[in-house]
Structure formats: structure tokens, C-alpha cells
Design a protein around this motif. Structure first.
Motif, PDB file in Angstrom:
ATOM      1  N   PHE A   4      39.146  44.352  90.059  1.00  0.00           N
ATOM      2  CA  PHE A   4      38.882  45.515  90.716  1.00  0.00           C
ATOM      3  C   PHE A   4      39.748  45.828  91.821  1.00  0.00           C
ATOM      4  N   HIS A   5      40.723  46.686  91.737  1.00  0.00           N
ATOM      5  CA  HIS A   5      41.661  46.877  92.835  1.00  0.00           C
ATOM      6  C   HIS A   5      41.005  48.320  93.444  1.00  0.00           C
ATOM      7  N   LEU A   6      40.898  48.283  94.716  1.00  0.00           N
ATOM      8  CA  LEU A   6      40.446  49.241  95.657  1.00  0.00           C
ATOM      9  C   LEU A   6      41.224  49.526  96.780  1.00  0.00           C
ATOM     10  N   PRO A   7      41.658  50.862  97.033  1.00  0.00           N
ATOM     11  CA  PRO A   7      42.455  51.078  98.360  1.00  0.00           C
ATOM     12  C   PRO A   7      41.599  50.633  99.674  1.00  0.00           C
ATOM     13  N   HIS A   8      42.017  50.184 100.685  1.00  0.00           N
ATOM     14  CA  HIS A   8      41.443  49.673 101.535  1.00  0.00           C
ATOM     15  C   HIS A   8      40.529  50.594 101.971  1.00  0.00           C
ATOM     16  N   HIS A  30      30.009  45.128  91.814  1.00  0.00           N
ATOM     17  CA  HIS A  30      28.875  45.890  91.264  1.00  0.00           C
ATOM     18  C   HIS A  30      29.694  47.141  90.565  1.00  0.00           C
ATOM     19  N   PHE A  31      30.399  47.913  91.494  1.00  0.00           N
ATOM     20  CA  PHE A  31      30.974  49.294  91.175  1.00  0.00           C
ATOM     21  C   PHE A  31      31.974  48.976  90.091  1.00  0.00           C
ATOM     22  N   ALA A  32      32.645  48.044  89.993  1.00  0.00           N
ATOM     23  CA  ALA A  32      33.920  47.915  89.012  1.00  0.00           C
ATOM     24  C   ALA A  32      32.927  47.683  87.743  1.00  0.00           C
ATOM     25  N   ASP A  33      31.952  46.917  87.570  1.00  0.00           N
ATOM     26  CA  ASP A  33      31.293  46.752  86.404  1.00  0.00           C
ATOM     27  C   ASP A  33      30.743  47.999  85.996  1.00  0.00           C
ATOM     28  N   GLY A  34      30.282  49.045  86.760  1.00  0.00           N
ATOM     29  CA  GLY A  34      29.523  50.315  86.386  1.00  0.00           C
ATOM     30  C   GLY A  34      30.745  51.351  85.999  1.00  0.00           C
ATOM     31  N   ARG A  35      32.068  50.937  86.218  1.00  0.00           N
ATOM     32  CA  ARG A  35      32.967  51.734  86.075  1.00  0.00           C
ATOM     33  C   ARG A  35      33.094  53.120  86.613  1.00  0.00           C
ATOM     34  N   ILE A 310      25.282  62.981  64.454  1.00  0.00           N
ATOM     35  CA  ILE A 310      25.151  61.490  65.012  1.00  0.00           C
ATOM     36  C   ILE A 310      26.399  60.625  64.557  1.00  0.00           C
ATOM     37  N   ALA A 311      26.678  60.761  63.171  1.00  0.00           N
ATOM     38  CA  ALA A 311      28.066  59.979  62.908  1.00  0.00           C
ATOM     39  C   ALA A 311      29.161  60.345  63.376  1.00  0.00           C
ATOM     40  N   ALA A 312      29.326  61.559  63.639  1.00  0.00           N
ATOM     41  CA  ALA A 312      30.553  62.287  64.337  1.00  0.00           C
ATOM     42  C   ALA A 312      30.655  61.863  65.980  1.00  0.00           C
ATOM     43  N   TYR A 313      29.375  61.699  66.405  1.00  0.00           N
ATOM     44  CA  TYR A 313      29.479  61.342  68.008  1.00  0.00           C
ATOM     45  C   TYR A 313      29.676  59.799  67.944  1.00  0.00           C
ATOM     46  N   LEU A 314      29.192  58.844  66.922  1.00  0.00           N
ATOM     47  CA  LEU A 314      29.418  57.670  66.921  1.00  0.00           C
ATOM     48  C   LEU A 314      30.835  57.259  66.871  1.00  0.00           C
ATOM     49  N   LYS A 315      31.276  57.961  65.823  1.00  0.00           N
ATOM     50  CA  LYS A 315      32.811  57.780  65.346  1.00  0.00           C
ATOM     51  C   LYS A 315      33.843  57.871  66.432  1.00  0.00           C
ATOM     52  N   SER A 316      33.704  59.192  67.018  1.00  0.00           N
ATOM     53  CA  SER A 316      34.727  59.947  67.658  1.00  0.00           C
ATOM     54  C   SER A 316      34.700  59.917  69.381  1.00  0.00           C
ATOM     55  N   GLU A 317      33.262  59.702  69.842  1.00  0.00           N
ATOM     56  CA  GLU A 317      33.047  59.985  71.076  1.00  0.00           C
ATOM     57  C   GLU A 317      32.124  59.062  71.806  1.00  0.00           C
ATOM     58  N   ARG A 318      31.554  58.122  71.284  1.00  0.00           N
ATOM     59  CA  ARG A 318      30.626  57.308  71.890  1.00  0.00           C
ATOM     60  C   ARG A 318      31.339  56.253  72.717  1.00  0.00           C
ATOM     61  N   PRO A 319      31.345  56.016  73.986  1.00  0.00           N
ATOM     62  CA  PRO A 319      32.175  54.895  74.684  1.00  0.00           C
ATOM     63  C   PRO A 319      32.034  53.587  74.057  1.00  0.00           C
ATOM     64  N   GLN A 320      33.023  52.661  74.211  1.00  0.00           N
ATOM     65  CA  GLN A 320      32.674  51.139  73.632  1.00  0.00           C
ATOM     66  C   GLN A 320      31.722  50.667  74.811  1.00  0.00           C
ATOM     67  N   THR A 321      30.493  50.120  74.275  1.00  0.00           N
ATOM     68  CA  THR A 321      29.593  49.564  75.060  1.00  0.00           C
ATOM     69  C   THR A 321      28.971  48.484  74.356  1.00  0.00           C
ATOM     70  N   SER A 322      28.123  47.572  74.929  1.00  0.00           N
ATOM     71  CA  SER A 322      27.292  46.687  74.195  1.00  0.00           C
ATOM     72  C   SER A 322      25.842  47.157  74.244  1.00  0.00           C
ATOM     73  N   ASN A 323      25.839  48.206  74.806  1.00  0.00           N
ATOM     74  CA  ASN A 323      24.200  48.937  74.795  1.00  0.00           C
ATOM     75  C   ASN A 323      23.941  49.420  73.377  1.00  0.00           C
ATOM     76  N   HIS A 334      28.139  53.133  83.676  1.00  0.00           N
ATOM     77  CA  HIS A 334      28.549  53.111  82.182  1.00  0.00           C
ATOM     78  C   HIS A 334      27.582  52.035  81.514  1.00  0.00           C
ATOM     79  N   ASP A 335      27.589  51.969  79.972  1.00  0.00           N
ATOM     80  CA  ASP A 335      26.833  50.811  79.342  1.00  0.00           C
ATOM     81  C   ASP A 335      25.338  51.117  79.884  1.00  0.00           C
ATOM     82  N   GLU A 336      24.835  52.365  80.104  1.00  0.00           N
ATOM     83  CA  GLU A 336      23.523  52.704  80.335  1.00  0.00           C
ATOM     84  C   GLU A 336      23.217  53.724  79.141  1.00  0.00           C
ATOM     85  N   PRO A 337      21.960  53.498  78.777  1.00  0.00           N
ATOM     86  CA  PRO A 337      21.643  54.837  78.125  1.00  0.00           C
ATOM     87  C   PRO A 337      21.304  56.122  78.718  1.00  0.00           C
TER      88      PRO A 337
END
Length: 417
Positions: A4-8, A30-35, A310-323, A334-337
Motif C-alpha cells: 500500500f503506497h500512500l503519500p506522506h 486496513h485501509f488498503a484491504d478495504g480499497r 441478476i445475471a447481467a449484474y453478475l456478469k458485467s458489473e459485480r466486482p471481483q470478491t470472495s464475498n 469493498h468485499d462487503e455486502p
């Protein structure tokens, strides 16, 4: 662990010199993991640095950082802050940033969780809350409102003493209700006080207490539940809403799928938010609802229009997530419902795009009931689709059943027919 690279941070030395210095990297991670966006992280870190400087000036030890110290900082220091500029003074941003700080410190085990009050009334409220959750299946917001009202009564009558329900008399309940009714001026507000008290007294009755006199001490104000027609979209308004779907834009496919779930299936906002990928059986064309208001699992047919959205959302817009939630957040964390509030907001925005002056998401549930009745379904079938536990809940829709009402309507006096 991701890099995680953050300006000073302008006040990084305040963090390094303060009590939270050993955990500065964990906070950034923590902020990096939440993107989170870099601008948001920079703002949060500056606010945390501001708190760290104050904590150092107070010689506050790490183990003493909790909600009490955060409140002291927000209430006493921030309004009169004379720290070097450009320090931010936005209370909301500071509260959000310090909420993340407490989360990280507790996750690392350096700050303990808030100690639950051991006062008899607080323990009684926790038991009552568990009963409302596990036995009655009430939603968190409903339970919170009931607990606030019941807590006021118990603390007013019992203070810090033991919970002796026999010491509460009908006169005490009537006096308390008169006080609370003045605070709840909104329509139905006084009724919510009565409902909360009756709910608690019935709970005590289930434990064997003699509380019939307390239940009868107050009665709900007149509220003719079946006196008005349930509001529903007209056929033209429904067509407007459907025509507004499918527009391009950010998060629009998610919005279309959410509206379809409420409109085609009559799902409550919480039920939409809790949908999981594993709840949809694409081969069988069904969707399973779990942890519903009725405390049961229900399997519903999945309409083609809803499944396609629902299928259109899952295929084209839903972010990659393990949730495994169907609908997930598109912004940090991110990665939260998503939650029920976002579902309601999405439906309100859909009304606006369609040019409809409505705000209530539950309106689509009423509309579905109206459509079922207009299509020839019986009240029992409507109750099954809406998953009502009692048929009496569905009776309000009987007045929308124009087809059946015509058959029982009497001729107007003096008319030919």
C-alpha cells in the motif's frame, strides 16, 4: 499482505510520536484491504494523527483508547482546537476515522471490547432482546426501538436495583405512557410506545409473571388498520418504472436487479440485501430466502426477467470478491455486502429516474400483491407469495380485489341496477 503506497501524511510525526505508533502500519493496511481511495485514506490518517497528538498531550495510554476517550476528544477538544493548521475540524470525518482506529486496535487485541453493563436492568434488556430476536424474529431496528422505550420505563421505576416486575403498578405504566406520548408526536408514535410495553409484558408473562393488569393499563390509540387502501403503483406508473430500467451508468445493472427483486418477487429490503449466490438455483429456476421475517426458509420461482437482471449484474458489473452475497459494495469498504439502507436508497433513486414521486421501497411489495389479485389469485395465494405468517395480514389487500368486489357490490338505492 498487499502493498500500500500512500503519500506522506502531513502529520505522520504525530502518529509516530503518539501511543498508536506501533500500529501505524496495521492502520494503513486496513485501509488498503478495504480499497479506500487515496484521498479518503489521507483524510482519515490526518484525523487519526490529530487524535494521536491529543492523546499524547493527555498522556493517554494505548489501553485507555476507547469510545469514552474518542467522545472526549470530539466533544471537548475538537470544538476548541488550537492545533497547528491546517488541521481539519469536521466532526463527522473525525468520528469515521476514529471508528476505523478502534476497529484495528481491537482486531489486534490491544484494546478491549466495551464492557457490558452488569446493572440488573441492562442484563434484563439483553435477555429481552435475545427473546425478540430468537423467538419472535424481529428486525434489529424494531428491537432497538422497543428496547429504548422499555429501558426508559425500567430505569425510571427501578433505577440500579433488581428487576422486580411486581413493583411496577398499572398507575406507573399509565404515567409513563403519558410522558412518552408527548415525545412521540408522529402518526403512530404513541401506538409504538404501547406496542413496545405490551411486547415486554407478554415476554414477562411467558416467564410466569402476573402482568395482566399491566397489559391492560394502556391500550393502543385508535388506528383503523384496514380503513385505507394500501398504496400501490398504477399500471401506467409500473410501466414507467419498467421502461426506466436498463439505462447505462455506474451501478445501474445492480440497481435494475434490486428493483426487479422487489417488484417481481415482492422481497423486503432486508431480504434483498441478504441474498447469497448459493440461494439461486439457475437450473431449477428458483431462489431460496433464508433468515426471513417469518424465521423460515422459503423457495420461490425465479421469474425470467428477474433472473436476467441478476445475471447481467453478475456478469458485467459485480466486482471481483470472495464475498458470497449477490449484491456487494462498489465503493470502500469493498468485499462487503450491501445493507438494507442501500437497497431502499436504490429503489428511491429508481423512482426518481422514472419520474415517480414516491420514496417507500415497500410500495413495490404492495404493487405485486395488487398484480396477483388482478390476475385472479386468491388471498391465500397472495399470502403464500408474500410469506405472511397470518392470513389476517393479507386481508388489507382484499379491498384491492376489484374483480371479487364487483360480484358482492349492492346496487345503489334508487338505481335501475
Amino acid at each position: 499482505m498487499s502493498t500500500f503506497h500512500l503519500p506522506h501524511c502531513a502529520y505522520a510525526d504525530w502518529i509516530v510520536a503518539g501511543p498508536i505508533a506501533p500500529h501505524a502500519d496495521a492502520i494503513k493496511q486496513h485501509f488498503a484491504d478495504g480499497r479506500y481511495a487515496l484521498s479518503t485514506v489521507a483524510s482519515y490518517l490526518s484525523n487519526i494523527a490529530h487524535f494521536a497528538r491529543w492523546a499524547r498531550s493527555k498522556r493517554l495510554r494505548l489501553c485507555r483508547i476507547d469510545e469514552v476517550s474518542v467522545t472526549e476528544f470530539l466533544d471537548e477538544h475538537l470544538p476548541h482546537c488550537r492545533c497547528a493548521q491546517p488541521v481539519r475540524h469536521d466532526r463527522r470525518d473525525h468520528r469515521a476515522a476514529l471508528g476505523h482506529l478502534l476497529f484495528v486496535l481491537r482486531a489486534r487485541g490491544v484494546v478491549t471490547l466495551p464492557v457490558k453493563s452488569a446493572k440488573p436492568v441492562d442484563e434484563e434488556l439483553r435477555r429481552f432482546d435475545a427473546y425478540m430476536d430468537r423467538v419472535r424474529g424481529l428486525a434489529p431496528k424494531t428491537r432497538s426501538q422497543v428496547l429504548r422505550i422499555v429501558g426508559r420505563l425500567l430505569r425510571q421505576r427501578l433505577g440500579d436495583g433488581v428487576v422486580d416486575i411486581a413493583s411496577i403498578k398499572p398507575a406507573h405504566v399509565r404515567s409513563f405512557y403519558a410522558q412518552q406520548a408527548k415525545l412521540h408526536c408522529k402518526p403512530g408514535g404513541a401506538g409504538s410506545v404501547v406496542a413496545a410495553l405490551h411486547s415486554y409484558f407478554r415476554y414477562r408473562s411467558s416467564l410466569g409473571d402476573q402482568v395482566h393488569a399491566l397489559i391492560g393499563a394502556v391500550s393502543a390509540p385508535a388506528n383503523w388498520r384496514l380503513a385505507t387502501l394500501p398504496k400501490a403503483l398504477t399500471a401506467q406508473e409500473l410501466e414507467q418504472l419498467v421502461s426506466s430500467l436498463g439505462r447505462p451508468g455506474r451501478s445501474m445493472r445492480r440497481a435494475d436487479a434490486i428493483v426487479r427483486c422487489a417488484m417481481d418477487l415482492g422481497l423486503r429490503s432486508g431480504e434483498v440485501a441478504r441474498l447469497k449466490l448459493d440461494d439461486i438455483d439457475w437450473r431449477a429456476g428458483t431462489i431460496t430466502l433464508r433468515h426471513t421475517k417469518g424465521l423460515r426458509e422459503d423457495v420461490l420461482p425465479l421469474p425470467a426477467s428477474t433472473g436476467e437482471a441478476i445475471a447481467a449484474y453478475l456478469k458485467s458489473e459485480r466486482p471481483q470478491t470472495s464475498n458470497r452475497a449477490v449484491f456487494v459494495r462498489h465503493i470502500a469498504p469493498h468485499d462487503e455486502p450491501v445493507g438494507p439502507d442501500l437497497i431502499r436508497k436504490t429503489i428511491r433513486q429508481a423512482y426518481g429516474r422514472a419520474g415517480l414521486a414516491y420514496t417507500r421501497s415497500h410500495l413495490l411489495r404492495h404493487t405485486m400483491a395488487n398484480r396477483l389479485l388482478a390476475g385472479g389469485s386468491s388471498l391465500k395465494e397472495v399470502a403464500d407469495v408474500l410469506r405472511h405468517r397470518a392470513l389476517s395480514t393479507t386481508q388489507v389487500y382484499a379491498k384491492l380485489d376489484s374483480r371479487s368486489l364487483v360480484e358482492v357490490a349492492l346496487p345503489w338505492p334508487g338505481s335501475a341496477s
